[in-house]
Design a protein around this motif. Structure first.
Motif, PDB file in Angstrom:
ATOM      1  N   GLN A  89       0.767  -1.290   0.066  1.00 17.22           N
ATOM      2  CA  GLN A  89       0.046   0.084   0.129  1.00 17.22           C
ATOM      3  C   GLN A  89       0.840   1.268  -0.033  1.00 17.22           C
ATOM      4  O   GLN A  89       1.965   1.183   0.668  1.00 17.22           O
ATOM      5  CB  GLN A  89      -0.884   0.120   1.024  1.00 17.22           C
ATOM      6  CG  GLN A  89      -1.959  -1.023   1.191  1.00 17.22           C
ATOM      7  CD  GLN A  89      -2.913  -1.041   0.191  1.00 17.22           C
ATOM      8  OE1 GLN A  89      -3.457  -0.089  -0.190  1.00 17.22           O
ATOM      9  NE2 GLN A  89      -3.338  -2.191  -0.387  1.00 17.22           N
ATOM     10  N   PRO A  90       0.504   2.241  -0.801  1.00 13.03           N
ATOM     11  CA  PRO A  90       1.225   3.417  -0.575  1.00 13.03           C
ATOM     12  C   PRO A  90       1.132   4.178   0.621  1.00 13.03           C
ATOM     13  O   PRO A  90       0.276   3.945   1.248  1.00 13.03           O
ATOM     14  CB  PRO A  90       0.578   4.419  -1.955  1.00 13.03           C
ATOM     15  CG  PRO A  90      -0.661   3.889  -1.658  1.00 13.03           C
ATOM     16  CD  PRO A  90      -0.555   2.490  -1.641  1.00 13.03           C
ATOM     17  N   PRO A  91       2.261   5.025   0.956  1.00  7.20           N
ATOM     18  CA  PRO A  91       2.180   5.624   2.467  1.00  7.20           C
ATOM     19  C   PRO A  91       0.946   6.630   2.557  1.00  7.20           C
ATOM     20  O   PRO A  91       0.730   7.296   1.475  1.00  7.20           O
ATOM     21  CB  PRO A  91       3.399   6.415   2.435  1.00  7.20           C
ATOM     22  CG  PRO A  91       3.770   6.406   0.978  1.00  7.20           C
ATOM     23  CD  PRO A  91       3.427   5.207   0.256  1.00  7.20           C
ATOM     24  N   ALA A  92       0.398   6.571   3.578  1.00 13.43           N
ATOM     25  CA  ALA A  92      -0.744   7.455   4.046  1.00 13.43           C
ATOM     26  C   ALA A  92      -0.252   8.700   3.744  1.00 13.43           C
ATOM     27  O   ALA A  92       0.765   9.167   4.401  1.00 13.43           O
ATOM     28  CB  ALA A  92      -1.313   7.178   5.381  1.00 13.43           C
ATOM     29  N   PRO A  93      -1.255   9.750   3.442  1.00 10.92           N
ATOM     30  CA  PRO A  93      -0.920  11.302   3.132  1.00 10.92           C
ATOM     31  C   PRO A  93      -0.773  11.846   4.828  1.00 10.92           C
ATOM     32  O   PRO A  93      -1.593  11.370   5.637  1.00 10.92           O
ATOM     33  CB  PRO A  93      -2.165  11.823   2.381  1.00 10.92           C
ATOM     34  CG  PRO A  93      -3.318  11.027   2.583  1.00 10.92           C
ATOM     35  CD  PRO A  93      -2.608   9.704   2.795  1.00 10.92           C
ATOM     36  N   LYS A  94       0.034  12.564   5.008  1.00  5.98           N
ATOM     37  CA  LYS A  94       0.274  13.298   6.483  1.00  5.98           C
ATOM     38  C   LYS A  94      -0.943  14.301   6.567  1.00  5.98           C
ATOM     39  O   LYS A  94      -1.280  14.965   5.560  1.00  5.98           O
ATOM     40  CB  LYS A  94       1.711  14.060   6.399  1.00  5.98           C
ATOM     41  CG  LYS A  94       2.785  13.066   6.508  1.00  5.98           C
ATOM     42  CD  LYS A  94       4.076  14.075   6.542  1.00  5.98           C
ATOM     43  CE  LYS A  94       5.429  13.120   6.449  1.00  5.98           C
ATOM     44  NZ  LYS A  94       6.717  13.822   6.646  1.00  5.98           N
ATOM     45  N   PRO A  95      -1.651  14.222   7.658  1.00  3.99           N
ATOM     46  CA  PRO A  95      -2.810  15.082   8.099  1.00  3.99           C
ATOM     47  C   PRO A  95      -2.379  16.374   8.174  1.00  3.99           C
ATOM     48  O   PRO A  95      -1.225  16.629   8.416  1.00  3.99           O
ATOM     49  CB  PRO A  95      -3.164  14.458   9.322  1.00  3.99           C
ATOM     50  CG  PRO A  95      -1.882  13.678  10.122  1.00  3.99           C
ATOM     51  CD  PRO A  95      -1.207  13.196   8.852  1.00  3.99           C
ATOM     52  N   VAL A  96      -3.061  17.128   7.554  1.00  2.00           N
ATOM     53  CA  VAL A  96      -3.035  18.663   7.541  1.00  2.00           C
ATOM     54  C   VAL A  96      -3.577  19.030   8.976  1.00  2.00           C
ATOM     55  O   VAL A  96      -4.573  19.044   9.212  1.00  2.00           O
ATOM     56  CB  VAL A  96      -3.776  19.217   6.645  1.00  2.00           C
ATOM     57  CG1 VAL A  96      -3.582  21.085   6.685  1.00  2.00           C
ATOM     58  CG2 VAL A  96      -3.148  18.765   5.383  1.00  2.00           C
ATOM     59  N   HIS A  97      -2.799  19.627   9.808  1.00  2.49           N
ATOM     60  CA  HIS A  97      -3.140  20.041  11.302  1.00  2.49           C
ATOM     61  C   HIS A  97      -3.753  21.593  11.069  1.00  2.49           C
ATOM     62  O   HIS A  97      -3.427  22.324  10.508  1.00  2.49           O
ATOM     63  CB  HIS A  97      -2.230  19.903  12.387  1.00  2.49           C
ATOM     64  CG  HIS A  97      -1.749  18.392  12.513  1.00  2.49           C
ATOM     65  ND1 HIS A  97      -2.593  17.645  13.142  1.00  2.49           N
ATOM     66  CD2 HIS A  97      -0.410  17.983  12.105  1.00  2.49           C
ATOM     67  CE1 HIS A  97      -1.817  16.427  13.131  1.00  2.49           C
ATOM     68  NE2 HIS A  97      -0.704  16.686  12.397  1.00  2.49           N
ATOM     69  N   THR A  98      -4.668  21.702  12.188  1.00  4.56           N
ATOM     70  CA  THR A  98      -5.026  23.251  12.277  1.00  4.56           C
ATOM     71  C   THR A  98      -4.105  23.952  13.268  1.00  4.56           C
ATOM     72  O   THR A  98      -3.065  23.442  13.744  1.00  4.56           O
ATOM     73  CB  THR A  98      -6.420  23.205  13.153  1.00  4.56           C
ATOM     74  OG1 THR A  98      -6.320  22.479  14.157  1.00  4.56           O
ATOM     75  CG2 THR A  98      -7.764  22.442  12.133  1.00  4.56           C
ATOM     76  N   GLY A  99      -4.268  25.096  13.624  1.00  6.00           N
ATOM     77  CA  GLY A  99      -3.539  25.880  14.381  1.00  6.00           C
ATOM     78  C   GLY A  99      -3.642  25.577  15.834  1.00  6.00           C
ATOM     79  O   GLY A  99      -2.449  25.912  16.670  1.00  6.00           O
ATOM     80  N   LEU A 100      -4.564  25.088  16.271  1.00  8.47           N
ATOM     81  CA  LEU A 100      -4.784  24.844  17.773  1.00  8.47           C
ATOM     82  C   LEU A 100      -4.406  23.399  18.109  1.00  8.47           C
ATOM     83  O   LEU A 100      -4.818  22.464  17.350  1.00  8.47           O
ATOM     84  CB  LEU A 100      -6.284  25.339  18.177  1.00  8.47           C
ATOM     85  CG  LEU A 100      -6.870  26.451  18.136  1.00  8.47           C
ATOM     86  CD1 LEU A 100      -8.356  26.656  18.268  1.00  8.47           C
ATOM     87  CD2 LEU A 100      -6.108  27.318  19.140  1.00  8.47           C
ATOM     88  N   SER A 101      -4.010  23.159  19.414  1.00  5.18           N
ATOM     89  CA  SER A 101      -3.864  21.762  20.119  1.00  5.18           C
ATOM     90  C   SER A 101      -5.388  21.488  20.267  1.00  5.18           C
ATOM     91  O   SER A 101      -6.086  22.155  20.504  1.00  5.18           O
ATOM     92  CB  SER A 101      -2.814  21.774  21.036  1.00  5.18           C
ATOM     93  OG  SER A 101      -3.163  22.604  22.174  1.00  5.18           O
ATOM     94  N   PHE A 102      -5.377  20.019  20.331  1.00  2.38           N
ATOM     95  CA  PHE A 102      -6.634  19.489  20.957  1.00  2.38           C
ATOM     96  C   PHE A 102      -7.276  19.888  22.159  1.00  2.38           C
ATOM     97  O   PHE A 102      -8.401  20.246  22.143  1.00  2.38           O
ATOM     98  CB  PHE A 102      -6.702  18.044  20.629  1.00  2.38           C
ATOM     99  CG  PHE A 102      -8.021  17.343  21.127  1.00  2.38           C
ATOM    100  CD1 PHE A 102      -9.066  17.733  20.025  1.00  2.38           C
ATOM    101  CD2 PHE A 102      -8.376  16.764  22.095  1.00  2.38           C
ATOM    102  CE1 PHE A 102     -10.403  17.109  20.343  1.00  2.38           C
ATOM    103  CE2 PHE A 102      -9.465  16.375  22.598  1.00  2.38           C
ATOM    104  CZ  PHE A 102     -10.569  16.411  21.690  1.00  2.38           C
ATOM    105  N   ASP A 103      -6.450  20.148  23.055  1.00  2.00           N
ATOM    106  CA  ASP A 103      -6.859  20.336  24.256  1.00  2.00           C
ATOM    107  C   ASP A 103      -7.651  21.881  24.391  1.00  2.00           C
ATOM    108  O   ASP A 103      -8.407  22.247  24.851  1.00  2.00           O
ATOM    109  CB  ASP A 103      -5.956  20.249  25.406  1.00  2.00           C
ATOM    110  CG  ASP A 103      -4.623  21.071  24.915  1.00  2.00           C
ATOM    111  OD1 ASP A 103      -4.333  21.106  23.916  1.00  2.00           O
ATOM    112  OD2 ASP A 103      -3.698  21.514  25.813  1.00  2.00           O
ATOM    113  N   GLU A 104      -6.897  22.774  23.351  1.00  3.23           N
ATOM    114  CA  GLU A 104      -7.497  24.121  23.366  1.00  3.23           C
ATOM    115  C   GLU A 104      -8.793  24.274  22.395  1.00  3.23           C
ATOM    116  O   GLU A 104      -9.637  24.838  22.755  1.00  3.23           O
ATOM    117  CB  GLU A 104      -6.251  25.070  22.772  1.00  3.23           C
ATOM    118  CG  GLU A 104      -5.118  25.394  23.455  1.00  3.23           C
ATOM    119  CD  GLU A 104      -5.398  26.030  24.576  1.00  3.23           C
ATOM    120  OE1 GLU A 104      -6.453  26.965  24.675  1.00  3.23           O
ATOM    121  OE2 GLU A 104      -4.770  25.896  25.599  1.00  3.23           O
TER     122      GLU A 104
END
Length: 212
Positions: A89-104
């Motif tokens: 399988q081809p490598p999974a694409p890297k997720p694009v993150h938002t600017g905030l951490s999840f706890d915030e």
């Protein structure tokens, strides 16, 4: 119509569960100590023996694949011969993150709900209930239990009310796998909802909806 994510908060205003489906930008992993373990395996960081932080991956015994929602059987013994030859399988694409951490992000979601609920009670009286609100990019749905748990779902802005789905999740898998489970501490300040059967049931309910 599309369902984006689900948050569950306990009576202490703490996020104890998170799951998403159609988010285009994944939240950043929470800061160390920002969220409880088991809220989301992909967003919880642990410090290794060398002092570096890393995102905790799911246990090999987990029965739910978060990327596909497929229930998988896991065997302790390695197979003697492969039953099926699979193509690499081809490598999974890297997720694009938002600017905030999840706890915030979790704090902001709860803060918005709390502020709007209090404003509605002051303007309209105690008989009025806050159930949802809509912006140009998303719609937030709220279902609150008598015990103080808040189920919050984000969907696209054109969806109808999904409060009945939140109530179905509460009356079904939440009562079955969390409330009635003697191994789950409901008022735990150390762990989130650490139950893969609950996560798999929620995933199955949401994916089976016509609005998914």
């Amino acid at each position: 119509m599309t369902i984006y994510s689900l948050y569950i908060y306990d009576r202490h205003c703490t996020c104890v569960y998170y799951q998403d489906w159609h988010r285009t930008k994944a939240p950043r992993p929470a800061t160390e100590g920002g969220i409880l373990p088991a809220v989301s395996q992909q967003l919880y960081q642990v410090r290794g023996e060398d002092g570096t932080l890393s995102v905790m991956n799911s246990s090999p015994r987990n029965t739910l694949s978060s990327s596909s929602g497929v229930v998988i059987a896991v065997n302790d013994e390695l197979p003697r011969t492969p039953l099926l030859q699979t193509m690499p399988q081809p490598p999974a694409p890297k997720p694009v993150h938002t600017g905030l951490s999840f706890d915030e992000e979790a704090k902001l979601v709860y803060g918005v709900v709390l502020s709007l609920r209090n404003m509605i009670k002051k303007l309209s009286g105690q008989d009025e209930q806050f159930t949802n609100y809509r912006t140009s990019t998303y719609k937030l749905h709220l279902y609150e239990t008598l015990s103080g748990y808040k189920f919050i779902m984000l969907s696209d802005p054109f969806s109808d009310s999904l409060r009945f789905i939140l109530r179905q999740i509460y009356a079904g898998p939440f009562l079955e796998y969390v409330v009635r489970n003697p191994l789950v501490n409901m008022d735990s300040k150390e762990y989130g909802i650490d139950n893969e059967y609950f996560r798999a049931s929620v995933d199955r309910i949401v994916r089976g909806l016509s609005v998914f």
